[in-house]
Design a protein around this motif. Structure first.
Motif, PDB file in Angstrom:
ATOM      1  N   SER A 250      94.173  50.241  11.700  1.00  0.00           N
ATOM      2  CA  SER A 250      93.667  51.389  12.365  1.00  0.00           C
ATOM      3  C   SER A 250      94.546  52.701  11.620  1.00  0.00           C
ATOM      4  O   SER A 250      94.064  53.551  11.298  1.00  0.00           O
ATOM      5  CB  SER A 250      93.528  51.583  13.998  1.00  0.00           C
ATOM      6  OG  SER A 250      92.755  50.716  14.427  1.00  0.00           O
ATOM      7  N   ARG A 251      95.972  52.426  11.636  1.00  0.00           N
ATOM      8  CA  ARG A 251      96.658  53.544  11.107  1.00  0.00           C
ATOM      9  C   ARG A 251      96.225  53.617   9.566  1.00  0.00           C
ATOM     10  O   ARG A 251      96.168  54.712   9.094  1.00  0.00           O
ATOM     11  CB  ARG A 251      98.223  53.136  11.460  1.00  0.00           C
ATOM     12  CG  ARG A 251      98.988  54.310  11.177  1.00  0.00           C
ATOM     13  CD  ARG A 251     100.417  54.424  11.196  1.00  0.00           C
ATOM     14  NE  ARG A 251     100.686  53.340  12.204  1.00  0.00           N
ATOM     15  CZ  ARG A 251     101.559  52.099  12.234  1.00  0.00           C
ATOM     16  NH1 ARG A 251     101.927  51.836  11.035  1.00  0.00           N
ATOM     17  NH2 ARG A 251     101.601  51.339  12.978  1.00  0.00           N
TER      18      ARG A 251
ATOM     19  N   ALA B 163      92.959  55.338   9.357  1.00  0.00           N
ATOM     20  CA  ALA B 163      92.961  56.802   9.815  1.00  0.00           C
ATOM     21  C   ALA B 163      93.554  57.655   8.642  1.00  0.00           C
ATOM     22  O   ALA B 163      93.317  58.827   8.131  1.00  0.00           O
ATOM     23  CB  ALA B 163      93.696  57.038  11.058  1.00  0.00           C
ATOM     24  N   GLU B 164      94.576  57.069   7.896  1.00  0.00           N
ATOM     25  CA  GLU B 164      95.776  57.746   6.790  1.00  0.00           C
ATOM     26  C   GLU B 164      94.676  57.902   5.690  1.00  0.00           C
ATOM     27  O   GLU B 164      94.629  58.935   4.894  1.00  0.00           O
ATOM     28  CB  GLU B 164      96.730  57.224   6.459  1.00  0.00           C
ATOM     29  CG  GLU B 164      97.841  57.271   7.788  1.00  0.00           C
ATOM     30  CD  GLU B 164      99.123  56.661   7.281  1.00  0.00           C
ATOM     31  OE1 GLU B 164     100.012  56.376   8.364  1.00  0.00           O
ATOM     32  OE2 GLU B 164      99.373  56.117   6.180  1.00  0.00           O
ATOM     33  N   LEU B 165      94.122  56.833   5.224  1.00  0.00           N
ATOM     34  CA  LEU B 165      92.982  56.802   4.222  1.00  0.00           C
ATOM     35  C   LEU B 165      91.845  57.903   4.114  1.00  0.00           C
ATOM     36  O   LEU B 165      91.737  58.801   3.221  1.00  0.00           O
ATOM     37  CB  LEU B 165      92.440  55.592   4.069  1.00  0.00           C
ATOM     38  CG  LEU B 165      91.509  55.273   2.870  1.00  0.00           C
ATOM     39  CD1 LEU B 165      92.029  55.544   1.561  1.00  0.00           C
ATOM     40  CD2 LEU B 165      90.918  53.950   2.706  1.00  0.00           C
ATOM     41  N   ALA B 166      91.389  57.740   5.439  1.00  0.00           N
ATOM     42  CA  ALA B 166      90.174  58.734   5.745  1.00  0.00           C
ATOM     43  C   ALA B 166      90.745  60.206   5.505  1.00  0.00           C
ATOM     44  O   ALA B 166      90.085  61.002   4.831  1.00  0.00           O
ATOM     45  CB  ALA B 166      89.585  58.752   7.084  1.00  0.00           C
TER      46      ALA B 166
ATOM     47  N   PRO C  52      80.551  49.719  12.028  1.00  0.00           N
ATOM     48  CA  PRO C  52      80.505  50.668  13.105  1.00  0.00           C
ATOM     49  C   PRO C  52      81.916  51.026  13.472  1.00  0.00           C
ATOM     50  O   PRO C  52      82.398  52.417  13.370  1.00  0.00           O
ATOM     51  CB  PRO C  52      80.033  50.231  14.342  1.00  0.00           C
ATOM     52  CG  PRO C  52      79.294  48.978  14.014  1.00  0.00           C
ATOM     53  CD  PRO C  52      79.650  48.410  13.019  1.00  0.00           C
ATOM     54  N   SER C  53      83.036  50.261  13.361  1.00  0.00           N
ATOM     55  CA  SER C  53      84.446  50.593  13.559  1.00  0.00           C
ATOM     56  C   SER C  53      84.959  51.324  12.234  1.00  0.00           C
ATOM     57  O   SER C  53      85.496  52.448  12.459  1.00  0.00           O
ATOM     58  CB  SER C  53      85.159  49.529  13.661  1.00  0.00           C
ATOM     59  OG  SER C  53      86.316  49.423  12.995  1.00  0.00           O
ATOM     60  N   LEU C  54      84.426  50.999  11.154  1.00  0.00           N
ATOM     61  CA  LEU C  54      85.021  51.680   9.950  1.00  0.00           C
ATOM     62  C   LEU C  54      84.187  53.383   9.937  1.00  0.00           C
ATOM     63  O   LEU C  54      85.038  54.242   9.848  1.00  0.00           O
ATOM     64  CB  LEU C  54      84.338  51.212   8.706  1.00  0.00           C
ATOM     65  CG  LEU C  54      85.111  49.768   8.174  1.00  0.00           C
ATOM     66  CD1 LEU C  54      84.061  49.113   7.422  1.00  0.00           C
ATOM     67  CD2 LEU C  54      86.476  50.203   7.745  1.00  0.00           C
ATOM     68  N   GLU C  55      83.108  53.067  10.422  1.00  0.00           N
ATOM     69  CA  GLU C  55      82.315  54.719  10.463  1.00  0.00           C
ATOM     70  C   GLU C  55      83.198  55.560  11.509  1.00  0.00           C
ATOM     71  O   GLU C  55      83.275  56.680  11.222  1.00  0.00           O
ATOM     72  CB  GLU C  55      80.890  54.474  10.830  1.00  0.00           C
ATOM     73  CG  GLU C  55      79.938  53.901   9.821  1.00  0.00           C
ATOM     74  CD  GLU C  55      78.637  53.564  10.136  1.00  0.00           C
ATOM     75  OE1 GLU C  55      78.174  53.260  11.474  1.00  0.00           O
ATOM     76  OE2 GLU C  55      77.802  53.216   9.243  1.00  0.00           O
ATOM     77  N   GLY C  56      83.504  54.950  12.611  1.00  0.00           N
ATOM     78  CA  GLY C  56      84.436  55.777  13.797  1.00  0.00           C
ATOM     79  C   GLY C  56      85.787  56.632  12.938  1.00  0.00           C
ATOM     80  O   GLY C  56      86.125  57.421  13.361  1.00  0.00           O
TER      81      GLY C  56
ATOM     82  N   PHE D  87      81.241  36.532   2.713  1.00  0.00           N
ATOM     83  CA  PHE D  87      81.975  37.572   2.284  1.00  0.00           C
ATOM     84  C   PHE D  87      81.179  38.733   2.255  1.00  0.00           C
ATOM     85  O   PHE D  87      80.006  38.886   1.872  1.00  0.00           O
ATOM     86  CB  PHE D  87      82.813  37.191   0.896  1.00  0.00           C
ATOM     87  CG  PHE D  87      84.137  38.062   0.771  1.00  0.00           C
ATOM     88  CD1 PHE D  87      85.397  37.483   0.899  1.00  0.00           C
ATOM     89  CD2 PHE D  87      83.988  39.355   0.103  1.00  0.00           C
ATOM     90  CE1 PHE D  87      86.510  38.247   0.733  1.00  0.00           C
ATOM     91  CE2 PHE D  87      85.372  39.903  -0.057  1.00  0.00           C
ATOM     92  CZ  PHE D  87      86.538  39.484   0.260  1.00  0.00           C
ATOM     93  N   ALA D  88      81.772  39.939   2.410  1.00  0.00           N
ATOM     94  CA  ALA D  88      81.030  41.155   2.235  1.00  0.00           C
ATOM     95  C   ALA D  88      81.737  42.162   1.637  1.00  0.00           C
ATOM     96  O   ALA D  88      83.191  42.524   1.745  1.00  0.00           O
ATOM     97  CB  ALA D  88      80.452  41.550   3.604  1.00  0.00           C
ATOM     98  N   LEU D  89      81.177  43.143   0.814  1.00  0.00           N
ATOM     99  CA  LEU D  89      81.640  44.282   0.169  1.00  0.00           C
ATOM    100  C   LEU D  89      81.083  45.582   0.869  1.00  0.00           C
ATOM    101  O   LEU D  89      79.865  45.696   0.770  1.00  0.00           O
ATOM    102  CB  LEU D  89      81.456  44.534  -1.249  1.00  0.00           C
ATOM    103  CG  LEU D  89      82.430  43.472  -2.294  1.00  0.00           C
ATOM    104  CD1 LEU D  89      82.040  43.657  -3.716  1.00  0.00           C
ATOM    105  CD2 LEU D  89      83.697  44.097  -2.145  1.00  0.00           C
ATOM    106  N   ILE D  90      81.849  46.331   1.446  1.00  0.00           N
ATOM    107  CA  ILE D  90      81.271  47.384   2.094  1.00  0.00           C
ATOM    108  C   ILE D  90      81.526  48.885   1.492  1.00  0.00           C
ATOM    109  O   ILE D  90      82.489  49.138   1.162  1.00  0.00           O
ATOM    110  CB  ILE D  90      81.802  47.507   3.367  1.00  0.00           C
ATOM    111  CG1 ILE D  90      81.587  46.360   4.321  1.00  0.00           C
ATOM    112  CG2 ILE D  90      81.074  48.595   4.289  1.00  0.00           C
ATOM    113  CD1 ILE D  90      82.357  46.082   5.556  1.00  0.00           C
ATOM    114  N   LEU D  91      80.468  49.656   0.996  1.00  0.00           N
ATOM    115  CA  LEU D  91      80.589  50.527   0.166  1.00  0.00           C
ATOM    116  C   LEU D  91      80.408  52.004   1.326  1.00  0.00           C
ATOM    117  O   LEU D  91      79.476  52.208   1.747  1.00  0.00           O
ATOM    118  CB  LEU D  91      79.729  50.634  -0.919  1.00  0.00           C
ATOM    119  CG  LEU D  91      79.844  52.232  -1.733  1.00  0.00           C
ATOM    120  CD1 LEU D  91      81.077  52.464  -2.136  1.00  0.00           C
ATOM    121  CD2 LEU D  91      78.680  52.162  -2.931  1.00  0.00           C
TER     122      LEU D  91
END
Ligand code: AVJ
Length: 363
Positions: free
Chosen positions: A203-204, A207-210, A324-328, A344-348
Motif C-alpha cells: 500500500s505504501r 501510494a508513493e508511486l501514484a 479495484p484496489s489499484l484504482e483506489g 498471470f496478468a499484466l495490468i496497464l
C-alpha cells in the motif's frame, strides 16, 4: 564526479544521486548510457548488516528479501526463471510478446522506467515495440544489483544502438523523485515482484508511486494469479534445486559480507503455499543449531535446531480484488492482459487527474 566504473564497458558511468536530475535530463536528450548509483545501491557495508541484525532479532525471525539479489543471487534468480516448474517468467513474457504493440498504442512514446529490472530480459518485447514506432526509446532500469544492471545496460545498448539507457542502481524509492523529471513515463513493474511486499508495504509503495507520477503517466504491473496449489508450490520447489540455492545464497552472502560463519549445509529451503493468505512463504530451516555472527556490529544470534527463518513471501492475486484496489490509489485501468490459462496478468494503469478524488472513493 563521474568515475569510470571498474570493469564495465567504457560508456557506463557511475555517479551519486545528488546530481541525478539534471544529468538524467541531459543524457536522455543527448543520448548515451549511464549508471546512477543511489544511496541504497548494493554495498558490502552496513545496510545489509543492520537489516540482518534487526531481522534475526525479530520473533519469528525474518530477513528482507531485497538482499537476495546480490551478483550471485541475481544470477541464480535468472536460472530459476528457466526452470520448467517456474511458469511465471515464461507466461509473462508470452503476454508481453503478444501485447507490447497494443500497449505502445495506448501509451504513446513515453519513457520506460523499469523497477527491479534485473537483466531486463522480458523488457526487450517493450523496447522493440517502442522502436517499431519511433527511431529512439528512453529506458531507465532500476535495480539494487549493480552487476545485473551493468550487464542489462550493456546488452540493451548493443542490441538497440539508438536506445538511451540510464541505469539507476538503488531501490525503487530512489527512482520515485526522478519520475516527475522524465514524465510522460510508463513505470514497469514485472514478474509479480509486487507480491514480495507485505500488504502494508504494498500500500505504501502504491501510494508513493501514484503521488510521484504525473496525471496521465502509466503503470504496467505484472501479477501472478491465484491458481491450483500444486502448480504454485512446484514453482517454488523446482526439482533441480535452484530455488533452494537462491534461498541458501542469502546465508552465503552473510558469510561473504558479514563474516557470519554459517555452515550452509544445515540451511534447508522450505516453500509452502498458504491458500488462506494466497501467498507462498519461503523459509530457511536450520537442520542444526547455528551461531550467526554479524562481525561489523559485534553481534551474534543463536538459531535453534529446526528453527525457520522467513526469507521471502510471494503473494498471489485475484484480478477481481486487485484491479479495484489499484484504482483506489489513483489509477484508472486501461487494459488487462492475461494468458489463455489465466495464470498471470499484466495490468496497464493510468494515473488519474487528481489523487484526492480517488482517495475519497477509497475511504
Ligand atoms: C522475483 C519476487 C517475483 O516471488 O516468484 C522466485 C522471487 N523467489 N523463486 C517470486 C522468487 C523464489 C520471485 N519474484
Amino acid at each position: 564526479m563521474l568515475d569510470q566504473a571498474k570493469g564495465n564497458s567504457p560508456d557506463i558511468v557511475i555517479m551519486d544521486g545528488s546530481q541525478a536530475s539534471s544529468f538524467l535530463r541531459d543524457t536522455l536528450t543527448t543520448g548515451g548510457t549511464a549508471i546512477l548509483r543511489g544511496e541504497t545501491a548494493d554495498d558490502p557495508g552496513l545496510g545489509f548488516a543492520h537489516s540482518v541484525a534487526s531481522g534475526l532479532s525479530m520473533c519469528p525471525r525474518r530477513l528482507e528479501s531485497r538482499y537476495l539479489y546480490d551478483r550471485q543471487g541475481s544470477a541464480i534468480f535468472d536460472r530459476i526463471t528457466e526452470q520448467p516448474e517456474y511458469y511465471l517468467t515464461r507466461t509473462e513474457a508470452g503476454i508481453l510478446a503478444d501485447n507490447a504493440c497494443r500497449i505502445r498504442e495506448i501509451t504513446g512514446p513515453v519513457t520506460l522506467v523499469e523497477l527491479g529490472s534485473g537483466y531486463s530480459l522480458k523488457t526487450d518485447h517493450l523496447l522493440r515495440a517502442w522502436l517499431a514506432c519511433a527511431p529512439s526509446v528512453r529506458y531507465i532500469p532500476v535495480d539494487v544489483s549493480e552487476a545485473a544492471l551493468c550487464e542489462a545496460c550493456r546488452i540493451i545498448c548493443n542490441l538497440h544502438l539508438s536506445a538511451r539507457v540510464i541505469g539507476v542502481n538503488g531501490d525503487y524509492r530512489e527512482a520515485f523523485p526522478m519520475l516527475r523529471e522524465v514524465s510522460p513515463v510508463m513505470v514497469v513493474f514485472l514478474g509479480s515482484t509486487i507480491g514480495n511486499f507485505e500488504p502494508e508495504d504494498e500500500s505504501r509503495f502504491l501510494a508513493e508511486l501514484a503521488s510521484s507520477l504525473s496525471p496521465g503517466d502509466f503503470f504496467l504491473l505484472g501479477v501472478d494469479l491465484v491458481k491450483e496449489q500444486l502448480i504454485i508450490e512446484s514453482a517454488y520447489n523446482d526439482v533441480a534445486g535452484v530455488t533452494a540455492d537462491f534461498t541458501r545464497n542469502l546465508f552465503a552472502r552473510m558469510n561473504r559480507e558479514l563474516g557470519s560463519d554459517i555452515d550452509l549445509s544445515v540451511v534447508e529451503h522450505v516453500a509452502r503455499y498458504n491458500p488462506l493468505r494466497d501467498q507462498v512463504d519461503i523459509h530457511a530451516r536450520f537442520a542444526r543449531k547455528q551461531i550467526v555472527r554479524v562481525e561489523s556490529l559485534g553481534k551474534s544470534f543463536a538459531i535453534a535446531e529446526g528453527e525457520m527463518v522467513l526469507t521471502e513471501i510471494s503473494r498471489k492475486y485475484h484480478l477481481e480484488a486487485c484491479v479495484p484496489s489499484l484504482e483506489g490509489f489513483g489509477f484508472e485501468t486501461e487494459a488487462v492482459f492475461t494468458d489463455e490459462r489465466n495464470w498471470f496478468a499484466l495490468i496497464l494503469l493510468k494515473r488519474t487527474d487528481s489523487l484526492s478524488e480517488s482517495r475519497e472513493r477509497r475511504t
